[in-house]
Design an enzyme around this catalytic site. Structure first.
Site, PDB file in Angstrom:
ATOM      1  N   CYS A 133      20.243  85.024  19.082  1.00 41.19           N
ATOM      2  CA  CYS A 133      20.660  84.371  17.822  1.00 41.19           C
ATOM      3  C   CYS A 133      20.374  82.871  17.795  1.00 41.19           C
ATOM      4  CB  CYS A 133      22.142  84.628  17.572  1.00 41.19           C
ATOM      5  SG  CYS A 133      23.170  84.463  19.034  1.00 41.19           S
ATOM      6  N   HIS A 252      26.285  79.651  13.954  1.00 45.75           N
ATOM      7  CA  HIS A 252      25.933  78.780  15.081  1.00 45.75           C
ATOM      8  C   HIS A 252      25.374  77.467  14.516  1.00 45.75           C
ATOM      9  CE1 HIS A 252      26.618  82.074  17.678  1.00 45.75           C
ATOM     10  NE2 HIS A 252      25.404  82.327  18.109  1.00 45.75           N
TER      11      HIS A 252
END
Ligand code: A2P
Length: 345
Positions: A133, A252
């Site tokens: 990710c 994130h």
């Protein structure tokens, strides 16, 4: 494939990423003929929603693979499960798009971000790796810059949400936060028995460790960023990373310092980013506008802002890159790979 439609299985369907894979198949209108949902025996029989229907979760097993046939499997059941089952699917010429790190650095396995290297997919490559990710959002945002001036070096610090570690991790942040908020806020340290998924308390804290430490004192997550960036963008790029888990549920964030080969302007960088598919540029500090995890959560784009020249060094630039780790960082990228794959199979 029948009449342009695919039979698809989501393996790990009950997990944080698996559930989003089901949502993304629907949101992107992926041409699904039949959808099968697979997980461990623990959740077999459970029902999950896909569009208007409810689908019963089945147990993933070698027998299931022997008895059934699908065209594509989106897999998010972890590395050990993938190592066991992906070869069984691929023997039957069933494509597996795997979200774990099990296959990513295998030279025979394409590691794909569809905006960057869809051409790495091939008819005879049945196992395809979805990158980490934190790597996906970084290379997605930096690829357009790399196209106008080759990137020489990347230094990145990540601020990673707990959902990257699965459902249990989400629940751990929730329960720890409630426990502290309901008690005396000066007592921020919880007893050890409240900590299980992460190595330390995550609520009201930052943990500079994601995954295990390696011999070079970097973590596995940090080295994934190094190796995967090289495999996707260019083996010549030098990368160094510090990955930090923060008490954020979803999204994130990354502070990224990039050294380029040429003297280019901020306008040129902006222009390259504005042209890029699925990149959203939010960069107006006069209005306090920059990407943040709370805004990126649930969205499919990769968000970029705080672009500024690093005055300590020529040809170096800072970027702030944010994306939903469960979507572009995982489930959406996997579905986008499937969209590219069905163009060639
Ligand atoms: P289950 O819910 O039955 O345990 P997360 O990353 O959020 O922890 O989710 C992991 C996913 O992988 C879940 O859907 C989980 O199913 C699935 N899974 C874990 N172990 C296995 C296994 N041995 N076989 C099939 N699916 C598994």
């Amino acid at each position: 494939m029948r009449k342009g439609k695919c039979d698809v299985a989501v393996a790990g369907a009950t997990g944080a990423v698996g559930r989003e894979m089901i949502n993304m198949l629907s949101a992107n209108n992926f041409p699904v003929n039949e959808l099968r949902l697979l997980a461990s025996s623990r959740s077999a029989g459970q029902k999950l929603k896909f569009k208007e229907s409810e689908i019963v979760v089945e147990e993933l097993s070698p027998e299931w693979i022997k008895k059934n046939r699908v065209d594509i499997v989106l897999m998010s059941a972890g590395g050990a499960v993938s190592l066991e089952y992906a070869p069984l699917f691929s023997e039957k010429k069933i494509y597996v798009i795997d979200n774990s790190s099990a296959w990513r650095m295998n030279p025979a396995v394409p590691l794909v971000v569809p905006e960057i290297n869809p051409h790495d997919l091939a008819v005879d490559k049945y196992i395809i790796a979805n990158p980490n990710c934190s790597t996906i959002q970084m290379v997605h945002a930096l690829a357009p810059v790399h196209r106008i001036s080759k990137i020489k070096r990347i230094i990145v610090v990540t601020f990673q949400a707990v959902s990257g570690a699965g459902w249990k991790a989400v629940k751990e942040l929730e329960s720890q936060s409630k426990k502290i908020a309901d008690g005396d806020f000066r007592e921020l340290n919880l007893p050890k028995n409240k900590i299980s998924v992460f190595p330390h308390q995550i609520a009201f804290n930052c943990i500079p460790q994601i995954d295990v430490f390696l011999e070079n004192f970097f973590t596995k997550e940090e080295m994934k960023m190094v190796q995967e960036t090289k495999k996707i963008l260019s083996s010549e790029i030098e990368v160094s990373a510090t990955c930090v888990r923060v008490p954020v549920f979803r999204g994130h964030s990354e502070a990224v310092n990039v050294e380029l080969s040429d003297d280019i302007t901020k306008d040129e960088i902006w222009e390259a980013l504005l042209k890029e598919k699925n990149i959203s540029l939010i960069d107006d500090v006069s209005k306090l506008r920059y990407p943040m995890a709370i805004d990126a959560a649930g969205k499919s784009a990769t968000f970029v802002g705080r672009i500024r020249h690093d005055e300590s060094r020529p040809k170096c630039w800072w970027f702030w890159i944010v994306s939903d780790n469960l979507l572009k960082g995982a489930a959406l990228n996997a579905v986008q790979i499937a969209e590219e794959l069905i163009k060639i199979i």
